[in-house]
Every structure is written in structure tokens, then in C-alpha cells.
Design a protein around this motif. Structure first.
Motif, PDB file in Angstrom:
ATOM      1  N   UNK A   1       8.334  17.702 -21.367  1.00 52.36           N
ATOM      2  CA  UNK A   1       7.134  16.920 -20.898  1.00 52.36           C
ATOM      3  C   UNK A   1       7.578  15.256 -21.085  1.00 52.36           C
ATOM      4  N   UNK A   2       6.648  14.359 -21.356  1.00 53.09           N
ATOM      5  CA  UNK A   2       6.877  12.959 -21.260  1.00 53.09           C
ATOM      6  C   UNK A   2       7.921  12.581 -22.202  1.00 53.09           C
ATOM      7  N   UNK A   3       8.128  13.237 -23.453  1.00 55.94           N
ATOM      8  CA  UNK A   3       8.989  12.669 -24.435  1.00 55.94           C
ATOM      9  C   UNK A   3      10.267  13.003 -23.988  1.00 55.94           C
ATOM     10  N   UNK A   4      10.646  13.806 -22.842  1.00 53.22           N
ATOM     11  CA  UNK A   4      11.939  14.176 -22.595  1.00 53.22           C
ATOM     12  C   UNK A   4      12.152  13.307 -21.272  1.00 53.22           C
ATOM     13  N   UNK A   5      11.205  13.198 -20.389  1.00 54.32           N
ATOM     14  CA  UNK A   5      11.611  12.586 -19.201  1.00 54.32           C
ATOM     15  C   UNK A   5      10.756  11.139 -18.934  1.00 54.32           C
ATOM     16  N   UNK A   6       9.968  10.924 -19.757  1.00 50.27           N
ATOM     17  CA  UNK A   6       9.141   9.564 -19.550  1.00 50.27           C
ATOM     18  C   UNK A   6       7.833   9.918 -18.714  1.00 50.27           C
TER      19      UNK A   6
ATOM     20  N   UNK B   1       0.804  -1.150   0.025  1.00 43.13           N
ATOM     21  CA  UNK B   1      -0.006  -0.097  -0.074  1.00 43.13           C
ATOM     22  C   UNK B   1       0.776   1.357   0.032  1.00 43.13           C
ATOM     23  N   UNK B   2       1.875   1.297   0.727  1.00 47.05           N
ATOM     24  CA  UNK B   2       2.659   2.448   0.759  1.00 47.05           C
ATOM     25  C   UNK B   2       3.591   2.766  -0.603  1.00 47.05           C
ATOM     26  N   UNK B   3       3.613   1.761  -1.401  1.00 48.66           N
ATOM     27  CA  UNK B   3       4.190   2.034  -2.889  1.00 48.66           C
ATOM     28  C   UNK B   3       3.307   2.198  -3.903  1.00 48.66           C
ATOM     29  N   UNK B   4       1.941   2.095  -3.512  1.00 49.81           N
ATOM     30  CA  UNK B   4       0.945   2.566  -4.519  1.00 49.81           C
ATOM     31  C   UNK B   4       1.186   3.869  -5.204  1.00 49.81           C
ATOM     32  N   UNK B   5       0.797   4.222  -6.259  1.00 48.07           N
ATOM     33  CA  UNK B   5       1.072   5.349  -6.910  1.00 48.07           C
ATOM     34  C   UNK B   5      -0.295   6.216  -7.329  1.00 48.07           C
ATOM     35  N   UNK B   6      -1.312   5.680  -6.684  1.00 46.37           N
ATOM     36  CA  UNK B   6      -2.579   6.566  -6.758  1.00 46.37           C
ATOM     37  C   UNK B   6      -2.480   7.767  -6.301  1.00 46.37           C
TER      38      UNK B   6
ATOM     39  N   UNK C   1       5.811  10.042 -16.167  1.00 48.50           N
ATOM     40  CA  UNK C   1       5.817  10.228 -14.925  1.00 48.50           C
ATOM     41  C   UNK C   1       5.492  11.265 -14.397  1.00 48.50           C
ATOM     42  N   UNK C   2       4.806  11.488 -13.147  1.00 50.16           N
ATOM     43  CA  UNK C   2       4.323  12.443 -12.649  1.00 50.16           C
ATOM     44  C   UNK C   2       2.904  12.900 -13.028  1.00 50.16           C
ATOM     45  N   UNK C   3       2.307  13.900 -12.276  1.00 48.18           N
ATOM     46  CA  UNK C   3       0.844  14.379 -12.736  1.00 48.18           C
ATOM     47  C   UNK C   3       1.042  15.599 -13.720  1.00 48.18           C
ATOM     48  N   UNK C   4      -0.161  15.906 -14.391  1.00 48.20           N
ATOM     49  CA  UNK C   4      -0.068  16.977 -15.303  1.00 48.20           C
ATOM     50  C   UNK C   4       0.725  18.199 -14.913  1.00 48.20           C
TER      51      UNK C   4
ATOM     52  N   UNK D   1       0.844  -0.595 -17.018  1.00 53.60           N
ATOM     53  CA  UNK D   1       2.304  -0.426 -16.332  1.00 53.60           C
ATOM     54  C   UNK D   1       3.085   0.483 -16.893  1.00 53.60           C
ATOM     55  N   UNK D   2       2.271   1.675 -17.646  1.00 55.10           N
ATOM     56  CA  UNK D   2       3.206   2.570 -17.895  1.00 55.10           C
ATOM     57  C   UNK D   2       2.836   3.008 -19.613  1.00 55.10           C
ATOM     58  N   UNK D   3       3.011   4.467 -20.066  1.00 54.01           N
ATOM     59  CA  UNK D   3       3.178   4.729 -21.284  1.00 54.01           C
ATOM     60  C   UNK D   3       4.432   4.774 -21.805  1.00 54.01           C
ATOM     61  N   UNK D   4       4.529   4.779 -23.314  1.00 51.04           N
ATOM     62  CA  UNK D   4       5.653   4.768 -24.052  1.00 51.04           C
ATOM     63  C   UNK D   4       5.418   6.021 -25.067  1.00 51.04           C
ATOM     64  N   UNK D   5       6.397   6.597 -25.390  1.00 55.25           N
ATOM     65  CA  UNK D   5       6.658   7.439 -26.272  1.00 55.25           C
ATOM     66  C   UNK D   5       6.876   6.905 -27.719  1.00 55.25           C
ATOM     67  N   UNK D   6       6.203   7.535 -28.846  1.00 52.91           N
ATOM     68  CA  UNK D   6       6.804   7.090 -30.042  1.00 52.91           C
ATOM     69  C   UNK D   6       7.806   7.793 -30.697  1.00 52.91           C
ATOM     70  N   UNK D   7       8.882   7.142 -31.182  1.00 49.16           N
ATOM     71  CA  UNK D   7      10.243   7.615 -31.797  1.00 49.16           C
ATOM     72  C   UNK D   7       9.927   8.675 -32.704  1.00 49.16           C
TER      73      UNK D   7
END
Length: 454
Positions: free
Chosen positions: A360-365, A201-206, A367-370, A319-325
Motif C-alpha cells: 500500500x501507500x507506506x510502500x509506494x507512496x 486540463x489533460x494533466x488533472x488527476x481527477x 498514489x492511485x485509487x483504492x 498536494x498529497x499525503x505523507x506516511x508516518x515513519x
């Protein structure tokens, strides 16, 4: 008199619009001024907010109001329905602009390498989110025959998927969902949703609010096994140092000790269960196998060597999003990002790719909120402006704004504009009005272009 600084931003989601806002608030905006063109492959702006946030999250969608105010600025033009790499390339952009910022986000699913993950009935979160958010480039139907469903992951996207699957179609009808999504959800047979987390529970990312929202539906009974409430020294340290993690853990604790009620749809939140195999029969999902895990003292877990089979007939991996090349840009295949230093795109040689930036996400993946992308955008823009002040930007061959319009016209590319968004916005609101809804999202790309006056 010197001409304004010309900047192209590729992507009109929060990251791209925050970058535009940072440019407009800079000293350069006052003298000699900035001129910003935003390129978006969709006919409508707002990226993740429009096509990645669940329709029953009006609070998050309210961020559009702030983004809208930025795009209303006269220094900004929007070119929608223009795809980087297909309709316009890096060399084209360099011909028109002093600098280019890529803010293309992440919309594909990260892989999960376990046996059976490719079976019929095993889905990626991004694909399902795109369907219920009315993305024009995905199928109009979704198979919802499974009565028992597994969702892999303990982030907000996993919560969104579990909640949408567990709610009734009529609960979601007041939102902006298009008719095809409503009809699809009416046929949804899911009665049990099982969400699986590998750690505790302590590691949940909700986010605390998103978690609590699960319990607001009169049709969803949220169930947590008391045996899944466990902490080690690392977990306790996490709770002490992270208020959100502590709030999430407290909510889960409260749910674990209460009696199970009689709401018709059951939503189970499981912890310390690591998916090891999606089970199949005749090519279709018939179950999920997990290994029980246990804390190792640091907040991480190790396998306990005991396994359990869960009776489910659909599996969603969140399990996470992925950017397009991106064409013509360097790429880190492991992280799915463009290599950078402070937002400056870095080549394999270690040299900055002149006048080219990421945020944004194309730079750092993903992660994080908007809102976290705002600081990211500020850093990228600060370094772009530093390069501008020190003469490190290249000089575009044809910086006049009308050259871009002529380029798109010559290639016969139908594009939408900011004025076009106002027309599309009005059309969607008009569709919702007879039903007392704020809007009904238009799905078909051709219909979006037509409503936008492309």
C-alpha cells in the motif's frame, strides 16, 4: 501436523485487508493453513475508507462491503486500538508471527514550501478531511469564517474539500457526519471556492465520476475559464493514451463553453496557475499569489512571468499525503516510504529485513485509487509465501494465538475486536435511525471503545 502460517498485518485499511485476502486465497491457506491477526491503531477498522473518504461518497464507501466479507473469515482476528510503536513493537510481533506486513497508509499532509504557507488560515487537506470524517484524534471544531477559499491541487482530495466547502450543511446531513461536523458546516461562510492547478486540463488527476459529481449539487455553480482549455502535443498524447484523462478534459471543456448560472455557491476550477505565495496580514491569510504557466510541448509547464493576486482568506493545500515513519524500519525520507523490493523491506545494507514486508501507500507512496492497492498486496504476499516455502522466514518464539491476548492483557491495553466492530456498527446505525439516516458516526475514542465493548 504442522501449525498454520502466522502473519501479523499492521493496518486495517484496504491495503491490509487485501493482503489478508491474498493470504486466504493462497495454497498455503488450505495446507497447513494461515492464521492472521490485524492490528489497527483506531478502535474501528477500514482505515482510509472510514477516515479519508468524503461522507457524500457512498459508492466508494461501498467498498467496505467487500472488505467486511474478508474480515468475517474465521482465520482473521482484529486487534483495534493497538498502536504499533507504542503498544506493540517489531520485536514483539516477531515473537508471535512468522511474518509481519505493514500496511499503515498515509494520513499526514505533504509539505508545500512556499512563503506564507504557515499563516493562520492555511490548512492541510488531511487535517480538514480528518475533521469532517469524525476522526477521534483531531479537534471537534473547524474555523469556517472565510467567504472566499483557495484549494491547491487537482486530485480527488482537492475535489472532496472543494465540494464539502461549497455544499450546504443540510445537503450533507443525510450522510454519516456526526453532529459536531454538521454544526460546524452550518456556520460555514464560504461562497466562492477556487481550485488551482499548476498544469492543464489533460494533466488533472481527477477521476471522471468525482469531477462530474461537482455539478450535481443544486447549490454549486462550477465555472471553468475558456482560456484555461489548452493542450500541447504532450497533452494530446495523454488524452489519446488515457481514457480517464480524456473524459476529464471533455467535461472541463463542456463547462468552459456554457453560460454561468445562478446557483448561490461558485466553484472555480483554475488551470495554469502555480501558487507562489500565501499572502498574510497580522499573521492571517489575506490572499494567494500565483504565476501563470504555459505548456512546453511535453505536457509539462514553465512559468510565464505574469502574476496574479487572488482575494481569499483561507487556503487548503491538497498536494498529497505523507506516511508516518515507522519505528524499527528503514525509511526513505524523500519519498516518505519504507524501502522495499517486491514488498520485502530492504535495509541500507541491501539485505532483506527478515520476515518483514510492506504494502500500500507506506510502500509506494499515496498514489492511485483504492483498488490499485490490490495488485500491490498480491505481489507482497506472493513474496512472503515464497520466503515461507523456501525456509527464509524466522521462527517465532511463541506462535500460539492466545499468547497475543496474554501480551495485551499483561500491558493493560484496551483493544477492540471484530465482534466489537459489529457492536459499534450497530450503535452508529441506531443513532442514525431516528433521523432516517444509515448511520451517525461516533467520534470520541472513549465512546467508540465503550460501544465496542473493549
Amino acid at each position: 501436523m504442522p501449525r498454520p502460517l502466522r502473519v501479523a498485518i499492521v493496518g486495517s485499511g484496504p491495503a491490509g485487508i487485501y493482503a489478508a485476502d491474498a493470504l486466504l486465497k493462497s495454497e498455503v491457506a488450505a495446507e497447513p493453513g494461515v492464521s492472521i491477526d490485524i492490528f489497527e491503531r483506531m478502535p474501528a477498522p477500514f482505515g482510509l475508507i472510514r477516515y479519508g473518504v468524503a461522507p457524500d461518497h457512498p459508492r466508494i464507501k461501498g467498498i467496505i462491503t467487500a472488505l467486511h466479507q474478508v474480515l468475517d473469515k474465521p482465520q482473521i482476528r482484529l486487534f483495534g486500538n493497538v498502536d504499533y510503536g507504542t503498544d506493540i513493537g517489531l520485536d514483539d510481533l516477531r515473537a508471535f508471527y512468522d511474518g509481519v506486513i505493514f500496511a499503515t497508509g498515509a494520513m499526514a499532509d505533504r509539505a508545500l514550501s512556499i512563503p506564507g504557507i504557515d499563516l493562520d488560515g492555511s490548512y492541510g487537506a488531511a487535517d480538514f478531511v480528518s475533521w469532517y470524517d469524525g476522526h477521534p484524534d483531531v479537534p471537534r471544531t473547524w474555523p469556517l469564517e472565510a467567504e472566499k477559499v483557495a484549494v491547491l491541487g487537482v486530485g480527488n482530495v482537492a475535489l472532496d474539500i472543494a465540494r464539502v466547502l461549497a455544499k450546504t450543511a443540510d445537503e450533507l446531513l443525510p450522510t454519516e457526519i456526526p453532529p459536531n461536523v454538521y454544526e460546524g458546516l452550518k456556520a460555514n461562510r464560504a461562497k466562492e471556492i477556487h481550485v488551482f492547478g499548476r498544469r492543464g486540463p489533460a494533466q488533472a488527476k481527477f477521476s471522471p465520476m468525482e469531477l462530474r459529481e461537482l455539478d450535481h449539487s443544486p447549490n454549486i455553480e462550477v465555472i471553468v475559464n475558456p482560456e484555461d482549455i489548452d493542450y500541447d502535443e504532450g497533452s494530446i498524447a495523454t488524452r489519446r493514451g488515457n481514457k480517464q484523462a480524456d473524459m476529464v478534459a471533455k467535461t472541463l471543456e463542456n463547462w468552459a463553453i456554457r453560460d454561468v448560472g445562478d446557483r448561490p455557491h461558485k466553484l472555480f476550477l483554475h488551470f495554469f496557475e502555480s501558487p507562489v505565495e500565501v499572502l498574510g496580514e497580522d499573521g492571517k491569510v489575506v490572499g494567494l499569489r500565483t504565476e501563470r504557466t504555459e505548456l512546453d510541448g511535453t505536457g509539462n509547464v514553465k512559468g510565464a512571468g505574469t502574476f496574479k493576486t487572488w482575494d481569499v482568506s483561507a487556503v487548503y493545500r491538497a498536494v498529497g499525503y505523507l506516511s508516518d515513519k515507522l519505528p524499527k524500519l528503514p525509511w526513505d525520507i524523500d519519498s516518505g516510504t519504507v524501502p522495499d523490493e517486491g514488498g520485502r523491506v530492504m535495509q541500507e545494507s541491501g539485505e532483506h529485513l527478515q520476515s518483514t514486508y510492506v504494502t500500500g501507500w507506506i510502500r509506494r507512496g499515496p498514489v492511485g485509487l483504492i483498488g490499485h492497492t490490490k495488485g500491490d498486496a498480491n505481489e507482497t504476499v506472493s513474496n512472503l509465501l515464497d520466503d515461507y516455502a523456501n525456509g527464509r522466514l524466522h521462527t517465532p518464539a511463541t506462535p500460539a494465538p492466545e499468547a497475543v491476548d496474554a501480551f495485551l492483557a499483561e500491558r493493560d491495553i484496551r483493544f477492540t475486536t471484530w465482534d466489537g466492530w459489529y457492536r459499534l456498527d450497530a450503535a452508529e446505525k441506531a443513532l442514525g435511525e431516528p433521523e432516517g439516516r444509515e448511520r451517525v458516526k461516533i467520534v470520541e475514542r472513549e465512546d467508540m471503545l465503550r460501544a465496542s465493548g473493549a
